[in-house]
Design an enzyme around this catalytic site. Structure first.
Site, PDB file in Angstrom:
ATOM      1  N   GLY A  34     -55.559 -11.113 -14.543  1.00 17.43           N
ATOM      2  CA  GLY A  34     -56.614 -11.860 -15.222  1.00 17.43           C
ATOM      3  C   GLY A  34     -56.602 -13.336 -14.866  1.00 17.43           C
ATOM      4  O   GLY A  34     -56.029 -13.724 -13.847  1.00 17.43           O
ATOM      5  N   LEU A  36     -59.146 -14.935 -13.835  1.00 16.77           N
ATOM      6  CA  LEU A  36     -59.719 -14.740 -12.500  1.00 16.77           C
ATOM      7  C   LEU A  36     -60.233 -16.056 -11.907  1.00 16.77           C
ATOM      8  O   LEU A  36     -60.857 -16.859 -12.588  1.00 16.77           O
ATOM      9  CB  LEU A  36     -60.866 -13.721 -12.569  1.00 16.77           C
ATOM     10  CG  LEU A  36     -60.489 -12.325 -13.077  1.00 16.77           C
ATOM     11  CD1 LEU A  36     -61.703 -11.385 -12.980  1.00 16.77           C
ATOM     12  CD2 LEU A  36     -59.299 -11.735 -12.323  1.00 16.77           C
ATOM     13  N   HIS A  40     -59.297 -14.113  -6.596  1.00 17.91           N
ATOM     14  CA  HIS A  40     -59.546 -12.764  -7.115  1.00 17.91           C
ATOM     15  C   HIS A  40     -60.952 -12.300  -6.746  1.00 17.91           C
ATOM     16  O   HIS A  40     -61.168 -11.149  -6.380  1.00 17.91           O
ATOM     17  CB  HIS A  40     -59.431 -12.744  -8.653  1.00 17.91           C
ATOM     18  CG  HIS A  40     -58.081 -13.099  -9.190  1.00 17.91           C
ATOM     19  ND1 HIS A  40     -57.867 -14.202  -9.974  1.00 17.91           N
ATOM     20  CD2 HIS A  40     -56.876 -12.485  -9.077  1.00 17.91           C
ATOM     21  CE1 HIS A  40     -56.594 -14.259 -10.332  1.00 17.91           C
ATOM     22  NE2 HIS A  40     -55.969 -13.229  -9.799  1.00 17.91           N
ATOM     23  N   GLN A  64     -42.486  -7.993 -15.200  1.00 18.78           N
ATOM     24  CA  GLN A  64     -42.234  -8.779 -13.996  1.00 18.78           C
ATOM     25  C   GLN A  64     -41.949 -10.249 -14.309  1.00 18.78           C
ATOM     26  O   GLN A  64     -41.792 -11.057 -13.406  1.00 18.78           O
ATOM     27  CB  GLN A  64     -43.370  -8.632 -12.983  1.00 18.78           C
ATOM     28  CG  GLN A  64     -44.675  -9.281 -13.378  1.00 18.78           C
ATOM     29  CD  GLN A  64     -45.812  -8.823 -12.483  1.00 18.78           C
ATOM     30  OE1 GLN A  64     -46.168  -7.649 -12.439  1.00 18.78           O
ATOM     31  NE2 GLN A  64     -46.397  -9.754 -11.749  1.00 18.78           N
ATOM     32  N   LYS A 153     -51.791 -14.118  -0.405  1.00 17.52           N
ATOM     33  CA  LYS A 153     -51.189 -15.206  -1.176  1.00 17.52           C
ATOM     34  C   LYS A 153     -49.788 -14.819  -1.653  1.00 17.52           C
ATOM     35  O   LYS A 153     -48.861 -15.615  -1.627  1.00 17.52           O
ATOM     36  CB  LYS A 153     -52.105 -15.517  -2.373  1.00 17.52           C
ATOM     37  CG  LYS A 153     -51.479 -16.227  -3.543  1.00 17.52           C
ATOM     38  CD  LYS A 153     -51.295 -17.691  -3.239  1.00 17.52           C
ATOM     39  CE  LYS A 153     -50.983 -18.511  -4.468  1.00 17.52           C
ATOM     40  NZ  LYS A 153     -49.985 -17.961  -5.354  1.00 17.52           N
ATOM     41  N   GLN A 157     -45.066  -9.520  -1.913  1.00 18.53           N
ATOM     42  CA  GLN A 157     -45.597  -8.468  -2.792  1.00 18.53           C
ATOM     43  C   GLN A 157     -46.498  -7.504  -2.014  1.00 18.53           C
ATOM     44  O   GLN A 157     -46.412  -6.279  -2.191  1.00 18.53           O
ATOM     45  CB  GLN A 157     -46.387  -9.124  -3.922  1.00 18.53           C
ATOM     46  CG  GLN A 157     -47.212  -8.158  -4.758  1.00 18.53           C
ATOM     47  CD  GLN A 157     -47.874  -8.865  -5.929  1.00 18.53           C
ATOM     48  OE1 GLN A 157     -47.215  -9.162  -6.908  1.00 18.53           O
ATOM     49  NE2 GLN A 157     -49.157  -9.158  -5.816  1.00 18.53           N
ATOM     50  N   MET A 188     -55.532 -21.069  -4.254  1.00 15.70           N
ATOM     51  CA  MET A 188     -55.989 -20.804  -5.624  1.00 15.70           C
ATOM     52  C   MET A 188     -54.940 -19.973  -6.352  1.00 15.70           C
ATOM     53  O   MET A 188     -54.372 -19.042  -5.777  1.00 15.70           O
ATOM     54  CB  MET A 188     -57.280 -20.007  -5.595  1.00 15.70           C
ATOM     55  CG  MET A 188     -58.362 -20.684  -4.811  1.00 15.70           C
ATOM     56  SD  MET A 188     -59.659 -21.184  -5.911  1.00 15.70           S
ATOM     57  CE  MET A 188     -60.722 -22.052  -4.787  1.00 15.70           C
ATOM     58  N   SER A 189     -54.683 -20.315  -7.594  1.00 12.77           N
ATOM     59  CA  SER A 189     -53.716 -19.570  -8.392  1.00 12.77           C
ATOM     60  C   SER A 189     -54.025 -19.771  -9.867  1.00 12.77           C
ATOM     61  O   SER A 189     -54.447 -20.865 -10.271  1.00 12.77           O
ATOM     62  CB  SER A 189     -52.294 -20.080  -8.114  1.00 12.77           C
ATOM     63  OG  SER A 189     -51.407 -19.623  -9.121  1.00 12.77           O
TER      64      SER A 189
HETATM   65  P1  AMP Z   1     -52.506 -12.198  -9.893  1.00 13.12           P
HETATM   66  O1  AMP Z   1     -53.579 -12.087 -10.911  1.00 13.12           O
HETATM   67  O2  AMP Z   1     -52.038 -13.599  -9.654  1.00 13.12           O
HETATM   68  O3  AMP Z   1     -51.398 -11.201 -10.078  1.00 13.12           O
HETATM   69  O4  AMP Z   1     -53.190 -11.804  -8.523  1.00 13.12           O
HETATM   70  C1  AMP Z   1     -53.904 -10.606  -8.377  1.00 13.12           C
HETATM   71  C2  AMP Z   1     -54.212 -10.393  -6.915  1.00 13.12           C
HETATM   72  O5  AMP Z   1     -54.983 -11.490  -6.431  1.00 13.12           O
HETATM   73  C3  AMP Z   1     -52.956 -10.322  -6.053  1.00 13.12           C
HETATM   74  O6  AMP Z   1     -53.124  -9.330  -5.053  1.00 13.12           O
HETATM   75  C4  AMP Z   1     -52.900 -11.692  -5.459  1.00 13.12           C
HETATM   76  O7  AMP Z   1     -52.223 -11.749  -4.224  1.00 13.12           O
HETATM   77  C5  AMP Z   1     -54.367 -12.013  -5.280  1.00 13.12           C
HETATM   78  N1  AMP Z   1     -54.575 -13.452  -5.201  1.00 13.12           N
HETATM   79  C6  AMP Z   1     -54.111 -14.405  -6.048  1.00 13.12           C
HETATM   80  N2  AMP Z   1     -54.467 -15.633  -5.618  1.00 13.12           N
HETATM   81  C7  AMP Z   1     -55.156 -15.452  -4.466  1.00 13.12           C
HETATM   82  C8  AMP Z   1     -55.779 -16.336  -3.522  1.00 13.12           C
HETATM   83  N3  AMP Z   1     -55.760 -17.660  -3.685  1.00 13.12           N
HETATM   84  N4  AMP Z   1     -56.403 -15.804  -2.445  1.00 13.12           N
HETATM   85  C9  AMP Z   1     -56.417 -14.457  -2.274  1.00 13.12           C
HETATM   86  N5  AMP Z   1     -55.846 -13.564  -3.118  1.00 13.12           N
HETATM   87  C10 AMP Z   1     -55.225 -14.057  -4.198  1.00 13.12           C
END
Ligand code: AMP
Length: 282
Positions: A34, A36, A40, A64, A153, A157, A188-189
């Site tokens: 989430g 997002l 995402h 995790q 990213k 994983q 992006m994070s």
């Molecule tokens: P998360 O919600 O952070 O667990 O991320 C969910 C998915 O989105 C994972 O597969 C991440 O690698 C991907 N993701 C997160 N940030 C980015 C980004 N900046 N660019 C591409 N994919 C991302």
């Protein structure tokens, strides 16, 4: 904006929705926690292009996170996430509660090896990949997608999940998608919201340092000298480095020369209280 996507919160509701979605062909799954953002959304768009039906899972997976990590404070923006999912015409949002995912008596864990023990994220977060592998295996069995999309990213994983799906003969294809960045290079994070304005200014140094090391390696500079230069750049900028390494891009094993590649540069570092991770190819 499309209609509000259907939301399933229980296995019964999920199975009912799946029966309907299956009738229109292939299903793509995008697992997320989430909050997002555009990274995402790029994964969801790619899912859309590859399959007629798209499921986005939203689950902040407690297993995790270590006790000292940010599980409690992790950003949760469910209503906004639903609006974003709607705008991309997501068919189903799978948002199980912790009790649905881990009912009383739950006692099984998948403990990945190989890339999961490369000495990168696992060095700092020893329980992380067992948490990820177990929840992702459950998401795969729950949603039975034909394909699943993960971001580069989280490069280690992506490798771990790809290998796990193959090792367990899970009948789906794992697809990696490139990292989406801010204009200044910061990946992006969901965790970027933790950064203070000053830290946000400093944060792109992470990307610049990796690019600098990549440039030096490509130019033929001695391997460890090029890696140290990047590490020093981020330390000098105020990061506390968990790791800054150039590894084999497939196995994530240590290498000593570009000739042993393909090479991937991977970094994790803390800026104040915020831990950022990123990687680039060479
Ligand atoms: P998360 O919600 O952070 O667990 O991320 C969910 C998915 O989105 C994972 O597969 C991440 O690698 C991907 N993701 C997160 N940030 C980015 C980004 N900046 N660019 C591409 N994919 C991302």
């Amino acid at each position: 904006m499309g209609p509000r996507p259907q939301v399933a919160r229980s296995i019964v509701a999920l199975n009912r929705a799946l029966r309907r979605l299956r009738r229109s062909g292939k299903i793509a799954l995008v697992p997320t926690m989430g909050a997002l953002h555009k990274g995402h959304l790029a994964l969801i768009r790619q899912a859309r292009r590859r399959a007629p039906r798209v499921i986005v899972s939203i689950f902040v997976n407690p297993t995790q996170f270590a006790p000292n990590e940010d599980f409690a404070s992790y950003p949760r923006t469910f209503e906004r996430d639903l609006a974003a999912a709607a705008s991309l015409e997501v068919d189903l949002v799978w948002a199980p509660t912790a009790e649905v995912m881990y009912p009383r008596g739950f006692a099984t864990r998948i403990v990945p090896e190989g890339a999961a023990t490369a000495g990168l994220e696992d060095k700092v977060r020893p329980h992380f990949f067992a948490g990820v592998a177990t929840v992702v295996a459950k998401l795969f069995t729950q949603c039975q997608p034909d394909i699943a999309l993960f971001g580069e990213k989280d490069f280690q994983q992506l490798k771990v999940v790809t290998r796990m799906a193959r090792d367990l003969d899970l009948p789906l294809k794992v697809i990696g998608a490139p990292t989406v960045r801010e204009r200044d290079g910061l990946a992006m994070s969901s965790r970027n919201v933790y950064l203070s304005p000053e830290e946000r200014q400093t944060a792109p140094v992470l990307y610049r340092a990796m690019k600098e090391t990549a440039k030096r390696l490509k130019a033929g500079e001695e391997f460890e000298t090029a890696v140290s230069a990047g590490r020093e750049l981020i330390t000098h900028a105020g990061f506390v480095v968990d790791y800054f390494e150039a590894r084999h891009a497939e196995t994530l094993a240590p290498i000593a020369s570009v000739k042993d590649g393909p090479v991937r540069i991977l970094v994790a570092a803390k800026l104040g209280k915020t831990r950022l991770i990123d990687n680039v190819g060479v």
